[in-house]
Structure formats: C-alpha cells, structure tokens
Design a protein around this motif. Sequence first.
Motif, PDB file in Angstrom:
ATOM      1  N   GLU D 324      44.192  44.338  48.949  1.00 37.90           N
ATOM      2  CA  GLU D 324      42.769  43.930  49.166  1.00 37.90           C
ATOM      3  C   GLU D 324      42.721  42.210  48.644  1.00 37.90           C
ATOM      4  N   PHE D 325      41.470  41.675  49.038  1.00 36.96           N
ATOM      5  CA  PHE D 325      41.452  40.241  48.779  1.00 36.96           C
ATOM      6  C   PHE D 325      40.230  39.984  48.462  1.00 36.96           C
ATOM      7  N   TYR D 326      40.028  39.220  47.377  1.00 36.94           N
ATOM      8  CA  TYR D 326      38.730  38.542  46.738  1.00 36.94           C
ATOM      9  C   TYR D 326      38.769  37.042  46.632  1.00 36.94           C
ATOM     10  N   GLY D 327      37.941  36.186  47.227  1.00 37.11           N
ATOM     11  CA  GLY D 327      38.061  34.777  47.093  1.00 37.11           C
ATOM     12  C   GLY D 327      36.860  34.286  46.799  1.00 37.11           C
ATOM     13  N   ARG D 328      36.794  33.283  46.095  1.00 38.62           N
ATOM     14  CA  ARG D 328      35.669  32.090  46.078  1.00 38.62           C
ATOM     15  C   ARG D 328      36.426  30.779  46.465  1.00 38.62           C
ATOM     16  N   CYS D 329      35.588  30.018  46.536  1.00 41.32           N
ATOM     17  CA  CYS D 329      36.084  28.396  47.177  1.00 41.32           C
ATOM     18  C   CYS D 329      34.883  27.670  47.023  1.00 41.32           C
ATOM     19  N   GLY D 330      35.328  26.177  47.513  1.00 42.87           N
ATOM     20  CA  GLY D 330      34.311  25.067  47.288  1.00 42.87           C
ATOM     21  C   GLY D 330      34.254  24.594  45.861  1.00 42.87           C
ATOM     22  N   GLY D 331      34.970  24.915  44.636  1.00 44.62           N
ATOM     23  CA  GLY D 331      34.837  24.490  43.678  1.00 44.62           C
ATOM     24  C   GLY D 331      34.231  25.634  42.447  1.00 44.62           C
ATOM     25  N   VAL D 332      33.843  26.696  43.099  1.00 42.31           N
ATOM     26  CA  VAL D 332      33.239  27.731  42.484  1.00 42.31           C
ATOM     27  C   VAL D 332      34.351  28.759  41.888  1.00 42.31           C
ATOM     28  N   VAL D 333      34.614  28.876  40.664  1.00 39.99           N
ATOM     29  CA  VAL D 333      35.375  29.766  39.792  1.00 39.99           C
ATOM     30  C   VAL D 333      34.893  31.190  39.911  1.00 39.99           C
ATOM     31  N   PRO D 334      35.666  32.232  40.294  1.00 38.42           N
ATOM     32  CA  PRO D 334      34.871  33.491  40.278  1.00 38.42           C
ATOM     33  C   PRO D 334      34.782  33.886  38.909  1.00 38.42           C
ATOM     34  N   SER D 335      33.636  34.600  38.511  1.00 41.08           N
ATOM     35  CA  SER D 335      33.098  34.862  37.090  1.00 41.08           C
ATOM     36  C   SER D 335      34.009  36.422  36.936  1.00 41.08           C
ATOM     37  N   ALA D 336      34.131  36.620  35.491  1.00 39.42           N
ATOM     38  CA  ALA D 336      34.814  37.843  35.471  1.00 39.42           C
ATOM     39  C   ALA D 336      34.026  39.350  35.886  1.00 39.42           C
ATOM     40  N   GLU D 337      32.857  39.009  35.710  1.00 39.39           N
ATOM     41  CA  GLU D 337      31.810  40.057  36.234  1.00 39.39           C
ATOM     42  C   GLU D 337      32.036  40.381  37.612  1.00 39.39           C
ATOM     43  N   GLU D 338      31.955  39.347  38.621  1.00 38.69           N
ATOM     44  CA  GLU D 338      32.135  39.641  40.006  1.00 38.69           C
ATOM     45  C   GLU D 338      33.490  40.193  40.478  1.00 38.69           C
ATOM     46  N   VAL D 339      34.453  39.648  39.531  1.00 39.03           N
ATOM     47  CA  VAL D 339      35.793  40.302  39.694  1.00 39.03           C
ATOM     48  C   VAL D 339      35.826  41.679  39.164  1.00 39.03           C
ATOM     49  N   LEU D 340      35.413  42.043  38.242  1.00 40.02           N
ATOM     50  CA  LEU D 340      35.335  43.368  37.858  1.00 40.02           C
ATOM     51  C   LEU D 340      34.377  44.226  38.778  1.00 40.02           C
ATOM     52  N   ASP D 341      33.347  43.983  39.280  1.00 39.83           N
ATOM     53  CA  ASP D 341      32.676  44.926  40.392  1.00 39.83           C
ATOM     54  C   ASP D 341      33.649  44.810  41.522  1.00 39.83           C
ATOM     55  N   PHE D 342      34.415  43.921  42.080  1.00 41.93           N
ATOM     56  CA  PHE D 342      35.179  44.025  43.206  1.00 41.93           C
ATOM     57  C   PHE D 342      36.550  45.014  42.629  1.00 41.93           C
ATOM     58  N   VAL D 343      37.071  44.991  41.450  1.00 47.36           N
ATOM     59  CA  VAL D 343      38.031  45.920  41.166  1.00 47.36           C
ATOM     60  C   VAL D 343      37.475  47.496  40.768  1.00 47.36           C
ATOM     61  N   ALA D 344      36.713  47.323  40.506  1.00 41.66           N
ATOM     62  CA  ALA D 344      35.697  48.649  40.177  1.00 41.66           C
ATOM     63  C   ALA D 344      35.696  49.385  41.365  1.00 41.66           C
ATOM     64  N   GLY D 345      35.285  48.727  42.451  1.00 39.09           N
ATOM     65  CA  GLY D 345      34.911  49.404  43.741  1.00 39.09           C
ATOM     66  C   GLY D 345      36.239  49.909  44.298  1.00 39.09           C
ATOM     67  N   ILE D 346      37.456  49.356  44.046  1.00 38.09           N
ATOM     68  CA  ILE D 346      38.661  49.664  44.426  1.00 38.09           C
ATOM     69  C   ILE D 346      39.369  51.082  43.632  1.00 38.09           C
ATOM     70  N   ALA D 347      38.841  50.939  42.509  1.00 36.17           N
ATOM     71  CA  ALA D 347      39.166  52.182  41.691  1.00 36.17           C
ATOM     72  C   ALA D 347      38.392  53.196  41.855  1.00 36.17           C
ATOM     73  N   ALA D 348      37.243  52.957  42.507  1.00 38.58           N
ATOM     74  CA  ALA D 348      36.260  54.020  42.866  1.00 38.58           C
ATOM     75  C   ALA D 348      36.811  54.638  44.023  1.00 38.58           C
ATOM     76  N   ARG D 349      37.394  53.871  44.740  1.00 40.79           N
ATOM     77  CA  ARG D 349      37.791  54.421  46.185  1.00 40.79           C
ATOM     78  C   ARG D 349      39.064  55.219  45.902  1.00 40.79           C
ATOM     79  N   LEU D 350      39.931  54.628  44.998  1.00 37.42           N
ATOM     80  CA  LEU D 350      41.202  55.440  44.453  1.00 37.42           C
ATOM     81  C   LEU D 350      40.824  56.782  43.982  1.00 37.42           C
ATOM     82  N   ALA D 351      39.547  56.996  43.202  1.00 35.37           N
ATOM     83  CA  ALA D 351      39.465  58.117  42.525  1.00 35.37           C
ATOM     84  C   ALA D 351      39.011  59.110  43.695  1.00 35.37           C
ATOM     85  N   ASN D 352      38.173  58.442  44.678  1.00 36.97           N
ATOM     86  CA  ASN D 352      37.711  59.335  45.771  1.00 36.97           C
ATOM     87  C   ASN D 352      38.803  60.038  46.447  1.00 36.97           C
ATOM     88  N   GLU D 353      39.743  58.952  46.644  1.00 45.30           N
ATOM     89  CA  GLU D 353      40.775  59.586  47.670  1.00 45.30           C
ATOM     90  C   GLU D 353      41.663  60.459  46.954  1.00 45.30           C
TER      91      GLU D 353
END
Lengths: 358, 358, 358, 358
Positions: D324-353
């Motif tokens: 999977e990929f998550y990116g921010r750019c243009g001088g924006v540093v990704p926040s822990a919160e948004e990355v957490l959401d992104f990874v939590a989504g992956i974890a949820a999919r794994l659990a469903n699987e």
Amino acid sequence: MARQLMKGNEAIAHSAILAGCRAFYGYPITPSSEIAESAALYLPQVGGVFLQAESEVAAINMMYGAAAAGVRVMTASSGPGISLMQEGISYMACAELPCVIADVMRAGPGLGNVGPEQGDYYQVVKGGGHGCYRSIVLAPASAQEAVDLTRLAFHLADEYRNPAYVLLDACIGQVMEPVEFPSETIAPATPEWAVTGTAETRKHVITSIYLDPPDMERHIQKLEAKYRRLEARHVRAERYRTDDAEIVLVGYGIVSRVLQAVVEQLRAHGIRVGMLRPISLFPFPSEILRELAGHARVFATVEMSTGQMVDDVRLALNGRRPVEFYGRCGGVVPSAEEVLDFVAGIAARLANEEVLHG
Amino acid sequence: MARQLMKGNEAIAHSAILAGCRAFYGYPITPSSEIAESAALYLPQVGGVFLQAESEVAAINMMYGAAAAGVRVMTASSGPGISLMQEGISYMACAELPCVIADVMRAGPGLGNVGPEQGDYYQVVKGGGHGCYRSIVLAPASAQEAVDLTRLAFHLADEYRNPAYVLLDACIGQVMEPVEFPSETIAPATPEWAVTGTAETRKHVITSIYLDPPDMERHIQKLEAKYRRLEARHVRAERYRTDDAEIVLVGYGIVSRVLQAVVEQLRAHGIRVGMLRPISLFPFPSEILRELAGHARVFATVEMSTGQMVDDVRLALNGRRPVEFYGRCGGVVPSAEEVLDFVAGIAARLANEEVLHG
Amino acid sequence: MARQLMKGNEAIAHSAILAGCRAFYGYPITPSSEIAESAALYLPQVGGVFLQAESEVAAINMMYGAAAAGVRVMTASSGPGISLMQEGISYMACAELPCVIADVMRAGPGLGNVGPEQGDYYQVVKGGGHGCYRSIVLAPASAQEAVDLTRLAFHLADEYRNPAYVLLDACIGQVMEPVEFPSETIAPATPEWAVTGTAETRKHVITSIYLDPPDMERHIQKLEAKYRRLEARHVRAERYRTDDAEIVLVGYGIVSRVLQAVVEQLRAHGIRVGMLRPISLFPFPSEILRELAGHARVFATVEMSTGQMVDDVRLALNGRRPVEFYGRCGGVVPSAEEVLDFVAGIAARLANEEVLHG
Amino acid sequence: MARQLMKGNEAIAHSAILAGCRAFYGYPITPSSEIAESAALYLPQVGGVFLQAESEVAAINMMYGAAAAGVRVMTASSGPGISLMQEGISYMACAELPCVIADVMRAGPGLGNVGPEQGDYYQVVKGGGHGCYRSIVLAPASAQEAVDLTRLAFHLADEYRNPAYVLLDACIGQVMEPVEFPSETIAPATPEWAVTGTAETRKHVITSIYLDPPDMERHIQKLEAKYRRLEARHVRAERYRTDDAEIVLVGYGIVSRVLQAVVEQLRAHGIRVGMLRPISLFPFPSEILRELAGHARVFATVEMSTGQMVDDVRLALNGRRPVEFYGRCGGVVPSAEEVLDFVAGIAARLANEEVLHG
C-alpha cells in the motif's frame, strides 16, 4: 635564495607566493598558462588555493570574493581572457579591492595568435571596463623584473586597495633567464577592512553600489585622489643614456631591449640617442618625459602595436617636442635593424634642420 | 511617418528596425532596458528575432553568429554589460563583422547607480577589448538624433564591416521627446561575404585567427587603413556659435545641452563663447578642433566623468591652445550655473591676460 | 507529400516544423546534431527561430521562455546535454509548459562514445530532474515513426501542457529510411494561457513557485491527475505475434527490430514467441503487459542498457510471471544470434518445466 | 568529543571534515545552505578549500577535478541544484571518482518551496544523469545519523570510487539535536590512482570516454559488478518491532519518525505493526523486505512524495505481498494522526479478511 633559471611566467608565480599571495583563480590561455601551472603546483604547498574556474568571468568574481576576505589573490591571462574580466575589474576597483592580474599579451584583436604584442595597452592602462577608474600597471622587461614588479604589484594593490596589473608580452613570459628571489617571505596581515566570516567583520561593507549620485560622486573623487597619490609617489622608469640625448626613444617591455641595442649602435656613430623605459604605465612617467624635453629635441615611441602608449607620451609632452612613432604588430617583434633605420632617419632630419635653421 | 513622442531608448529600437535590423540579442540592464523591450515587441512583427540571452557574454557571441550570417544585428546595454561584451567586440572587430551596440551609460565603475554619466568613453572609444582595433562611436544629444545616428550606425557598420556604438547617457535614453522617423525602410541585401548556410557560402571564411604573425600584421594594417578612411570621411560635429569664439566649450551628449544654454547666457554678456559638440567620437573631430584653434584662445571640455574625452581634445590640439576641464560624475548632471561659473572664470583670466600682455 | 529518403534525425526536424514548431534552442552533440542542423536550415524559412545557445542550460531556459509565450518549441540533444537540461525540464513540468525534447541516446555514462544505447531510460522516463513530475516519452523504431511520434509529441505536449520526449538511439537517428510526411501543416493557435506581451496576457501567471505547502501539494496533485489521464488515454504499443505467445519479448526502439527477426526465426521452429514493443514509455503499457500475462508464461526484456525498462515491466506484472533480462551496452547493438540463444534458453527451460511439472 | 546541540546541516559539514574532506565546492540554496556556511567557516581552518562556484554546474566540475587529484570532496544542494549537477555526477560515476553530495530535499518540481519533501528519490536513487550508473545513497533520520552516515558516505565513496549521496529533507537538515562526533579524525592517504601533479602520476588516466564500444561495455560491466558488491555488503536498514509484525510500514528520513509513533500507538491497541526504515536507499534493502514477507501480510510505504521509493519496495517483493502507499507532498509532513488512520484502515481490512477466509 640562489639564482635560478626560469621563465618569466614561472617567476611571476613564485614571486607572488613569496609576496603572500594565497589564492589564484584563473583559466588557462597561451602564452600565460605557465603562471597558472606554477601556481597550481606551489600554492597548495603553502596552504593556498589554486582554482581553475569555469571561465574568466567566474575567475574574476572569485577574486572579488577572496580579496574581500582579505586574501592576497591573483590571476593571469592574455587578451581575450583579460577582456572577459573587465566587468569584474571595474567592480573591484570601485569596491577598492586589491588584486594582481598578470596579462601576458598575445597578438591581435580577436583570437589572433600566440605571438608577442603590446596591443592591450589601451584596455589595461586606460581602463577597459566601464566607469571612471584606473588600474596600477607595471611592465617588466626581464624575468628578474617580473619577480620584482610582481612583489611590488601586491604591495601597491594592498596599500592602495586597487587592482594592479603586471603587463608583459609573450617574450618576457616565455624566455628563460636567471632570476633571484627575495629571501624574505611576506606573511601579510589580514586587512582590517576585510570580511572574514567573524561576527565583528560582518558589519564591514564592501560594495560598488552607491545609489545616491552625490555619494557616488564623492566615492569616485576619493578614487581619483588615490590615483593622484599614485602619480605623485610611484612613478617608475628607467633612463638609459638620456642625460645628453637629443633623441629619446620611448618603449616598454621587450621593445626596450631592442631600443637599448639601437641606442648603443647609434651612440657608436656619435648620435646622441637615449631611451626612456616606462616601468609603471599607470602612473605614467609624464613628469620625467617633460624633464627630458628640457634638452631632448625629439621623442620617438616604439611599440608592438599600432600606437597606443604614444598617446600618453604626446599627452605628457603636450606639443612641446615632436613625437614620432614606429610600430610592428601581429606577433612581429621589431628588429634592431629596422628600428635603427627609423631612428637614423630622425637623426638625419635633425641634422638637416640644424643646417637649415641652426 | 508622423512625429511621435518617444523616449530616446524606444526611438533607437524603432530606428534600428527601419534600418533593416532583424536580430537583437541582449540582457536587460537599467537604463537601457527600453531598447530591448521595444525590440522584443516589434522585431517579431517584421519576422526578426529578439532573444534575451543567458548573459551579455552569450549575447555578444550570438551577435557574432548573426552578423556572420549577414543579418543586421544589434544589442543594447549599460556599463557592466558592455564590459562583459568586450571580448566579443574585439572578436567582431577582428573578423570584420558589422553590428550596432547601444551603450546607455549609467553612473560609476562597479554597480554604481542608474543615473546618467559619461564614464564609458575610454572603454567604448579607445577599445575596451584586447588588441589593436577601434569601434565607430556616435553620440546623440536628443531622441531625434538617436533615431538618425542609429540608422547611420547600421550604415557605417555595414559599409566598414566594423562594430558601431550608439553612445548615450541615461538622460537621452529616458526623456521623451518628439521624433520623426524616415519614411524609407531599408531592406539590406545579404552581404556577399556572409555565410548563409548555402553550399556556395560555405567556403567564406570569417575568422579572427591568423596564426602567422606577418598575416596577422597585414590584417591589423588593413583594419588600420579602414580606421583612417573613417577619419577622412565620417567625422561629425556640431559647431555652435564658434565662428568668432575666443572660448570653445567641448561637450557631447546631454552635456552639450547645458553648454548651449551657457553659451547663450555668456553671449548675452558679450563674452565670445561657442561650443563644439563631437557627434562622432570615433572618428574624433580633431581636425575641426585644430581649425578652431586658429582663432579660439582657450578650449574647455565639460564631461560627466573625471576626464576622458578631454584626452582626445588635448591630443588634437597638441599644446597649441590650453585645454581646461570641468567634470561631474556619479550620476550628477552639471547645472548651467556651475558651468557658467567655470567658464566665467576662464573668461576673466583671458581678460586679465589681455590687460597684462595685450 | 511524396516519399523521401531521410535520416531519422532530419525527419524529426521536418516533422516538428510541419507540426507547428517555430523555435528551436539547442547545443549540438553527436549523434543528435542533424536535428539542430535541419532546424537551422528550415525554421527561418517559415519565420521561425533557430538558436544555438551558449549551453544546454541556456537552451532549456530559452525553451521555458518561448513556451510561456505560447510558441511550439523543441530541442534535441544526447545524454550529457539532456542531463544539463534536467533542472529546466523540472521547471517546465511544474509550470505546465509544453515542449518537445529529442534525446538521441549515445553510449555510456560520462562522455562514453557516440554509439547507440538505451541508458537514458531512467533519466528520461522516471524524471531525471528534482521533484514529483513526469514527462511524456515516445520511442520511435523507424524514421517514419520518428515523423509520426514527433507530431504526436507536439500534440500531447500542448494538450497536457507538459514536456514530451522523443526518445531514440543513434541507430534510428542516423540510418536513412524512406519517410512520408503528413500533407497537413499545423498552424497552432496561441494558447489562451500564454503570456504574449500584450496588456491582457500580462496578468497570466506562469510559475513553478508555490510558497504555501498546501498550495504546492494541490498543484502536484493536479499534475498527478494529468499523468493518470495520460495513462488512461495515450498508451501506445505494438503487439507482434503476441496472441498465442508463451514467451513475450519486450523491447523498444532499435532493439525491437532485432526482436522481430528473432521472433520470426523461433516461430519457424515452432516456438511460440511474440514481441511487445512499448511505443509510449510514459505512459507505460502496463495494462497490456498484464493482459498478455493471461496466456504468456514468461516475459523477457531486451535492452541496450544494464536493465532499466525491465523495472517497469516487473512493476507491471508484479510477480505474476517471471521476467528475464538480456542487455548489451556501451554502444554495442545485440545481434539477432545472441538474442536467439538467450530466448532459446528460456524456451528450453519452459519445455523442461512442462516435462517435470506438466 | 562531547555532545553538542546542532542542526543536521551543520553536523554534516563537521562530520565531513572529521572524515577527511578537504574541499567543498557549491552554490547556496535553501534548505541546504548551512552545510556550505559551516564548510566555509571550518575548512580553511584545517587547510582545506571552500569555494562558492559560479553555479552548480561549475561546482560539480570542480569536484571532478579535486576528486581526480585524490582529495576528499563534497558539495551540498537541494533539488534544483542537484538537477544541474546531473551531468557531472554521471561523469564522476563513469570516471570512478569518489565524492559526497548532500541533497537536502525541498518541495516540488520547479522552484516549489523550501519545505521538506522526498521528491528527489527517483533522481538521486535511480540516477538522474544519463547512462547506466548508480550512486550510493544514505538517508539519515536524525542529526546524529547525519554525522554517522556522512562519515560512512566518504568511506564508501572512496572504497568504491563512486559518488555517494547523503539524502535528507529540510526537517532533518534544519532541526537542532544533540550530536556526538567520533573522536578519531581521518587523514586519508592520497589514493594511488590520483593525478597529483607529479611526474609519476601524469600517466594515470581518469576518463569517462571509451571510444570503442566493447571497451565501454566492459567498463559499464565493471561498474555493474561494483554495484552488485555494494548490494551484497552495504545494505543498511533499521527494523523497528518487525519481528512479529503483520503490517510492515516502510519509510525513510523524517517519515520514519512519524511511523515509529504510529507503530507505538497501534501496538498499544494490540495491532501487530512494525517499521522497516531503509538507511541505504542504494543499495536498497530488498532482501530484508523479502525476509519480512515471510511473516508480514501487508506492506505500506509512506513517503513525502507521490510515490517513488514504493517502486523499489514493490520490485523487492515482486507481488509476494500487497504494498500500500500513502503520501503527502509539497512541503507537507504527514501527521501521525493521518498515518494512523491509513494504517488502521489496512488493519481493519486484514481483520475482515481473517473473518472471511480465515
């Protein structure tokens, strides 16, 4: 230091280092390249910097930087490269930054050829760059004098905070001659005006911009006052059998060697000829020429150009005595024979005049 | 074409196009930039090329190329940029390539400021580049003359295959004045020596390299002969009330406007003052000055510099008459009042002399 | 227009002009120089501009200017010159300026030699400049295709406001082949976003600076959306006997001609081989590769490099099928014989697998 | 040496000098300028050379010269400047010349802004210059690691005679952190292959030109063998709680700090997440990724770009696990919160699987 056999070009690089030069920025061009080569070899050995820049334009701007930091700095080039440096030289003169530039003149405008000439006189002595400024110009006639005048150039550049040229031709630069170096190595103190990267020197302002016209005018007048001081104190010329001369030959650099031979030959025939060799081209030995005009009846300038220094001879004498001119160019060194013919012609006219009028 | 109100700079660009100029390469610098701007606007409309180059060094080399291809080409700049072009100008002079260079002089060596000055005289008239060559130099004193002399510059550049400058100052370049353009548009034929990309012209050799010194010398002498022809045929100067003048003021460009006012004011007081305005700075109106020395008792040069053209006045007169000098610089234009004081002082000395010696 | 015999390089220049290209800025380098030569010859005939710039850095920045003014513009170079243009290409991509760049690949990193290679794939396709951007890349395999893809490159560059490369190698560029040009000449309208020197277009902003990070991010995402649209609409590839192929050879440019011969030879022996030739390298024919993976058992990429495009083949297939690699480099073109051996080896392994597992 | 508080940029300059670096050529650009400033301050104190060149093109060519002379040399820049150096880097790689280049990445293609980004990955890791070559790339995630990896970069550059990058972003370069320097100063011997101006070393050939294609190919293969050795011996990566991880986050530089926080937070909720931080980007830790694929079920790359390193992750895993990929750019540093959401989504999919399939 013992006597050594050396090309004038190499002698300049050695002398520069002994004079405290610690940075060389340049771009090679025949017939000046041995200066860069020697600088490249020896500067690192004394903790100095040699750098072959991207171009002559880059080199002169690096010199601006090094000089601003209080480092004794030099470059060397020939006509085309010197032309490319004119903007930077004007900037350094305006910002009162010392530097030494060796111009080993080659033949021609344009690419020309690598033979010797003296066609850069206008450019170097009158200021090839924009605006009202002057450069100190010293013209050696031997490898030994290349040593001495390089040292002097660094001294004057520093004392007057102004660019100084060592102006020579391919002959003086390329021929090997015995030279003796001064035993004393100069370790110049960092000038107090320099910007050396410390907190205290950060407030030093080195600039060539004066937005207010009255400020700029005051600054240009300050520069002018400096040039007048140079004229008062640092004129250098060699008088060779001029005391009783009726004809005074004027020539610098390699030409003076030819003229000396001509003087000897004509003296052997009883003709009272002498030679004045300007060593400093700026300041120009105008006063000495005027003194000689007290007894000399005619002056004759010989140059390896179509006639450039002759203007300064004429301006000095201002019509008091006739000023003849003989020139060769394009890489051709005038022979003693042809100059002898030229001067003999003048002598004959003088003799006729005496018969007619005297 | 009807009369229009226009800056001198714009007038130069327009006139260039009417004179057949079809390529402009340059780099903007105050106070010359309007020339480039106008060229950028109008050249494409006549199928010409405007190009802002990477630097003035690039620009002048592009001019070499365009000129070699037989295209009428120009650039415009001010002091620092003109300095950067010196190598290329020397190359073009040696390769006998025509081009027109407008130098709108700004103040100072270095960066200086954007005020008007005449400090580039040495550089432009004496040859700021290396080697023995000269440039044609025309100095307008009004926007209308900027039109006329730009056209003449293209004509002479082409006829003599040599770079030609239009030399003006920030005043002439920036002030709006009414101008009238010639109705005739010149469509110059491609010179027969040009290299135009065809098989026949491939053998044309345009070069500044002459490896053999006698060849180079012959080429330099050929150039010199050209300069002598220019001196014989193309001197231009304006005489203003000089016929009976005892004092001749000498000034060019914007200075001449001040001098004219001074002449009028002093004439109103019965003082016999006139003005000689050199229009061509090379060839210089030396002969005219010598003629005037027949009746004038003193000459006075006024320049916006520390004294550069005054050398040419002195060389022309060669001591026959005294040559006084008054200068302002740094962007300061001399006022009529101060010049009046200066000339009144000369007039007073002349009157005293008459009393004492007369 | 009738069929003509022409080098690929010349064909590119002709096609560019027919596609409305009116400006060419460049610096010659083998094996691309004929493109510049042809542009120099023909552009002036249609009122266009050809300019040999001071360097490739200058050339790409001139392209930025011309493109901003709405002119169809191109350059051509080879590896070292393309490297020097990377900063400018990144700027143009960010400022959404169209242009066409022909990279006629030569051998090696560094100076290398002028033989053909495909070692610039990473640089050209992945973005050799800084930051997140992509270039459109079209890779012709014949002079005719050089004509067609040059025209397409101009069209896509304009439609997507993005730099587009025509990527070829010294073989395609240098070999003479018959070509036919489209009869229709494109006279492109000036894009409405261009800055054309008029009062109305003065407010158009063409920039690559976005000081606010969220603004910059939005702009990069806008660019990304554009790249996705390109991937959706403009993929081009040639399928050669792939319908029933068990082995799919993948190669572009000159390599594809070798592969085609190999396919024929192996097919004659009953081996089911086909070739996929990517024509657009960006967008890359990933989807087509995935389709072929439905029946093909193995893929083999052949490149004149140490393996660059093979990454994109692997990324496309993502492990679904093995991807073999064969490469030659340094100016060496792989012979049909050696590629035959390589593919025959793969075929033999497939046969063994069938025996063992099948 | 004691612990000091220092910006990552300053730490790089200090570390370079302790690693024996004695020459720095560069041109300032935010956010890298402190490296040049520190080098300017300290290099002269150890007898080294700091030079601000005319441009980045000049700087990289000076580096070629210094490296050829056996001097440890470095530069620092950011995106636009790194692009301008691509030709020179390709030359140095081909001529097998060691050097260290710090790229402190800023945002955007074009001018962008001075915020942090990771958009130069393609350019730096894949080779932004022409031809088949690779650069060593080390990516610190702290000021201390900037110290350590700069030292390592000099070591590897020398050992493998190849350019080495220290690749960081504006965050790592600008934030002050405590650092400790190694007590040992390296005084590197002059390499025996260097051309040092002596008669013996004059015969050493340092070149990037191989006119004969088979020679060039052999040389490229020699370079390739070197890259394979680097991959075998010098891969570096940090495994953070990966031993039992089902989800492996992949990120380098400043991103890894965010990922570490995310790992901690998710672990607190019982989700088995770990992080792999590539420290060497070339050679890339492909083998380690494949090992982790033994137990990890999904990989997720987080970058400050639109997705560049993710290609290398996908190439390493070759379809074995989803990436999977998550990116921010243009001088924006990704926040822990948004990355957490992104990874939590992956974890949820794994659990469903697991529920569905497991």
